[in-house]
Design a protein around this motif. Structure first.
Motif, mmCIF file in Angstrom:
data_model
loop_
_atom_site.group_PDB
_atom_site.id
_atom_site.type_symbol
_atom_site.label_atom_id
_atom_site.label_comp_id
_atom_site.label_asym_id
_atom_site.label_seq_id
_atom_site.Cartn_x
_atom_site.Cartn_y
_atom_site.Cartn_z
ATOM 1 N N LYS A 36 0.802 3.941 -3.053
ATOM 2 C CA LYS A 36 0.594 5.206 -2.842
ATOM 3 C C LYS A 36 1.945 6.089 -3.233
ATOM 4 C CE LYS A 36 -2.607 7.693 0.354
ATOM 5 N NZ LYS A 36 -3.082 7.738 1.629
ATOM 6 N N ASP A 50 0.700 -1.258 -0.082
ATOM 7 C CA ASP A 50 -0.018 0.145 0.030
ATOM 8 C C ASP A 50 0.755 1.271 -0.154
ATOM 9 O OD1 ASP A 50 -2.144 -1.542 0.117
ATOM 10 O OD2 ASP A 50 -2.768 -1.514 1.907
ATOM 11 N N LEU A 69 0.776 6.735 4.246
ATOM 12 C CA LEU A 69 0.820 5.846 3.225
ATOM 13 C C LEU A 69 0.128 4.538 3.492
ATOM 14 C CD1 LEU A 69 4.759 6.341 1.970
ATOM 15 C CD2 LEU A 69 2.445 7.491 1.166
#
Length: 263
Positions: free
Chosen positions: A161, A157, A217
Motif C-alpha cells: 500500500k 500489505d 496500511l
C-alpha cells in the motif's frame, strides 16, 4: 482439681479435631481439580502472556503443568494442523481469516474476539532507526512467511500500500513466525523486521522499536479465540472461561495486548 483435668481433656480433644480438619483441608487443596488434559494452539506472539496465564491457572487448580499443553506457531500452520486432526482443544489465531476457515468447516465453537495488537518495525538494539521512509536502504528485511504468518501478511500489505513492496522484496528474509523474526533482529541477522508490539516489548533489551506501522496500511490486527468442537472437555470450558476473564485481560494488557473491538 477434677474440673481443671476435665477442661484439659476437652481442650486436647478440640485441638485434635482442629488438627484433623486442617489436615483434611490441606489434603483437599492439594488434590488436582481434574485429571483431564488439553492442548491449546496459539499464535506465536501469544507465548509470553499465555505462559504466565497458564502458570497462574495450574497453580490455582493444583494441576500438573503438562495437563495444559500449549503449542505455538504461525496461525496458518496451526490451522492446517487442526484441519489434519491435531488434538487441539482451543485455538487462538493472530487473524480472523484462519479462524473463519476452520469455522466454515464446522470445526469451531464459541468464537469471540480475544485481543488486539499493533504492527511495528524493529532494529537491533542501538542501531540506526529504519522506517518506511528509508527501508529501501536496508540490506535484509525480516518478515513472517506470508502464507502462514499473519504478521507477514500485514507487513506485505503495508509495504504494498505504501508502494514499497517491489523495491523491498529482493531483500526480504522470510521467517516461520514472528518469534523467529524477532530472533533475527536480536542477533543482528537482519537490519529491520516487522513484528507485533508485544514481541518487541518482550525483546526490549535486544531490539528497539524504530517505527509504528500506520494501521491504515493493513487490516485490523485482532486475535479471535475459539473452542475446537471434537476435542473439548470440562477443562477446555474452564480454561477458555479463565482466558476470557477480567483477571486474564489484566495480564494480557501487561504484555502489551489491547482490548479487541467488540461487535
Amino acid at each position: 482439681m477434677r474440673r481443671h483435668w476435665l477442661m484439659g481433656v476437652v481442650m486436647v480433644g478440640m485441638l485434635a479435631l482442629a488438627g484433623c480438619g486442617g489436615q483434611q483441608s490441606a489434603n483437599t487443596s492439594i488434590a488436582p481439580s481434574t485429571n483431564e488434559t488439553i492442548t491449546v494452539s496459539a499464535a506465536a506472539s501469544m507465548q509470553g502472556a499465555l505462559e504466565e496465564l497458564k502458570a497462574d491457572y495450574v497453580k490455582q487448580h493444583n494441576l500438573k503443568p503438562e495437563q495444559v499443553n500449549i503449542v505455538y506457531a504461525g496461525s496458518g500452520t496451526l490451522r492446517q494442523q487442526i484441519e489434519e486432526g491435531a488434538p487441539s482443544s482451543i485455538f487462538i489465531s493472530a487473524n480472523k481469516k484462519n479462524m473463519d476457515q476452520l469455522n466454515e468447516k464446522g470445526l469451531m465453537d464459541k468464537i469471540r474476539p480475544f485481543v488486539a495488537n499493533t504492527l511495528v518495525m524493529i532494529v537491533p538494539k542501538g542501531k540506526e532507526a529504519v522506517t518506511l521512509d528509508n527501508i529501501t536502504n536496508a540490506k535484509r528485511v525480516a518478515i513472517g512467511t506470508i502464507e502462514t504468518v499473519p504478521a507477514g501478511k500485514y507487513a506485505k500489505d503495508s509495504l504494498t500500500k505504501a508502494n514499497l513492496w517491489d523495491a523491498v522484496e529482493p531483500n526480504v528474509v522470510f521467517a516461520k513466525d514472528v518469534k523467529a523474526v524477532g530472533a533475527y533482529i536480536a542477533e543482528g541477522a537482519a537490519d529491520v523486521g516487522f513484528v507485533y508490539k508485544t514481541d518487541a516489548l518482550a525483546l526490549k533489551d535486544k531490539v528497539d522499536i524504530s517505527a509504528i506501522v500506520d494501521a491504515k496500511l493493513h487490516g485490523p490486527i485482532e486475535y479471535p479465540i475459539g473452542i475446537v468442537k471434537k476435542n473439548q472437555n470440562k477443562l477446555t470450558e474452564d480454561f477458555y472461561a479463565f482466558l476470557t476473564s477480567k483477571e486474564a485481560s489484566e495480564v494480557l494488557a501487561k504484555w502489551g495486548f489491547a482490548e479487541p473491538v467488540r461487535q
